[in-house]
Design an enzyme around this catalytic site. Structure first.
Site, mmCIF file in Angstrom:
data_model
loop_
_atom_site.group_PDB
_atom_site.id
_atom_site.type_symbol
_atom_site.label_atom_id
_atom_site.label_comp_id
_atom_site.label_asym_id
_atom_site.label_seq_id
_atom_site.Cartn_x
_atom_site.Cartn_y
_atom_site.Cartn_z
ATOM 1 N N GLU A 1 -6.543 4.994 7.933
ATOM 2 C CA GLU A 1 -6.329 6.400 7.594
ATOM 3 C C GLU A 1 -7.563 7.009 6.913
ATOM 4 O O GLU A 1 -7.846 8.195 7.082
ATOM 5 C CB GLU A 1 -5.075 6.535 6.714
ATOM 6 N N ASN B 1 0.875 -1.172 0.000
ATOM 7 C CA ASN B 1 0.000 0.000 0.000
ATOM 8 C C ASN B 1 0.909 1.217 0.000
ATOM 9 O O ASN B 1 1.459 1.587 1.048
ATOM 10 C CB ASN B 1 -0.907 -0.001 1.237
ATOM 11 N N GLU C 1 -5.150 -4.773 10.691
ATOM 12 C CA GLU C 1 -4.089 -3.769 10.841
ATOM 13 C C GLU C 1 -4.277 -3.032 12.162
ATOM 14 O O GLU C 1 -5.015 -2.028 12.234
ATOM 15 C CB GLU C 1 -4.153 -2.773 9.687
ATOM 16 N N LYS D 1 0.190 4.249 -0.324
ATOM 17 C CA LYS D 1 -0.452 5.428 0.280
ATOM 18 C C LYS D 1 -0.200 6.643 -0.639
ATOM 19 O O LYS D 1 -0.236 6.488 -1.861
ATOM 20 C CB LYS D 1 0.046 5.614 1.716
ATOM 21 N N SER E 1 3.624 -2.210 10.208
ATOM 22 C CA SER E 1 5.090 -2.273 10.323
ATOM 23 C C SER E 1 5.674 -3.640 9.980
ATOM 24 O O SER E 1 6.695 -4.049 10.534
ATOM 25 C CB SER E 1 5.536 -1.828 11.728
HETATM 26 O O1 G3H Z 1 -1.701 -0.500 4.589
HETATM 27 C C1 G3H Z 1 -0.629 -0.648 5.179
HETATM 28 C C2 G3H Z 1 -0.602 -0.415 6.626
HETATM 29 O O2 G3H Z 1 -1.094 0.857 6.897
HETATM 30 C C3 G3H Z 1 0.754 -0.645 7.253
HETATM 31 O O3 G3H Z 1 1.621 0.422 6.968
HETATM 32 P P1 G3H Z 1 3.146 0.261 7.500
HETATM 33 O O4 G3H Z 1 3.673 -1.021 6.924
HETATM 34 O O5 G3H Z 1 3.870 1.484 6.984
HETATM 35 O O6 G3H Z 1 3.070 0.204 9.032
#
Ligand code: G3H
Length: 255
Positions: free
Chosen positions: A97, A9, A167, A11, A213
């Site tokens: 989010e 992802n 998550e 983002k 994470s």
């Molecule tokens: O969609 C992914 C999650 O929000 C995890 O993000 P992260 O791997 O940066 O903690």
């Protein structure tokens, strides 16, 4: 057969040019991956590049959100028809989010899930508790509410095209990954909830990813857990070499 899927992802990261460069680097690193599914969630502006650069490969593309409606006066929004037109196959929905910053409720997310399925898109439905909710001992209640709310009116047959992503909010972007034991405990609860909702056969075949994470150092131990079927990876999915390690960990577990 339950499928292990490792999804990234991105983002709000990567221009279309950066996306093209990323796939040029990732594709040769994962060309031999045959057992795990590989999905990349990219920003709307990079989706056309992403589907073009991955056409014919073992990498599928996800949008990171969508509107439930097909068209209309919804300034700034993107419809399922537009995603299908670009060759997108998955759509990440209900990410924490989106819930926090854009106030998406379980009802809004459920409409999006049902619309994605109706338009032959595979939803990756996200859910998870905050640190306060975990410390209050309400993790299972929160997870149950978000899953049952997000999956309202989704049939057992449709669940073949649904991916779930647990998550824990307190692990997202913090580097404070859930331990394999912590994650497995909630994933086992989720499997039991799915059994109650849809029966054992459906529950056993739903892909339930962990996100929060996950990285190249901890992915193998997390994905080795009985009820963890891959990952939804944020930060570590932005770097081809690191994400390739996570994908290969999923592929090894899927054998
Ligand atoms: O969609 C992914 C999650 O929000 C995890 O993000 P992260 O791997 O940066 O903690």
């Amino acid at each position: 057969m339950r499928k292990v899927i490792v999804a990234g992802n991105w983002k709000m990261n990567k221009t279309a040019k950066e996306a093209a460069q990323f796939f040029n680097e990732l594709k040769p690193l994962v060309a031999d991956v045959k057992n795990a599914g590989i999905v990349i969630g990219a920003p709307f502006t990079a989706l056309e590049t992403a589907t073009r650069e991955t056409a014919g490969s073992n990498i599928k593309i996800a949008a990171e959100n969508m509107n439930a409606k097909e068209s209309g006066a919804y300034t700034g929004e993107v419809s399922p028809l537009m995603l299908k037109d670009l060759g997108v196959e998955y759509v990440i929905l209900g990410h924490s989010e989106r819930r926090e910053y854009y106030h998406e409720t379980d009802e809004i997310i459920n409409e999006k899930v049902k619309s994605a399925l109706a338009h032959d898109l595979k939803p990756i439905l996200c859910f998870g508790e905050t640190l306060e909710e975990r410390e209050a001992g309400t993790t299972n209640d929160v997870v149950k509410t978000q899953i049952t709310g997000g999956l309202k009116d989704v049939t057992a047959a449709e669940m073949a095209n649904v991916v779930l992503a647990y998550e824990p909010v307190w692990a997202i972007g913090t580097g404070k990954t859930a331990t394999p034991e912590q994650a497995q405990e909630v994933h086992a609860f989720i499997r039991g909830l799915l059994t109650d909702l849809y029966g054992k056969e459906v529950a056993e075949n739903v892909t339930v990813q962990y996100g929060g994470s996950m990285n190249d150092a901890n992915a193998a131990d997390l994905i080795a857990q009985t009820d963890i079927d891959g990952g939804l990876v944020g930060g570590a999915s932005l770097i081809p070499e690191k994400f390739a390690v996570i994908i290969k960990a999923g592929d090894a577990a899927a054998k």
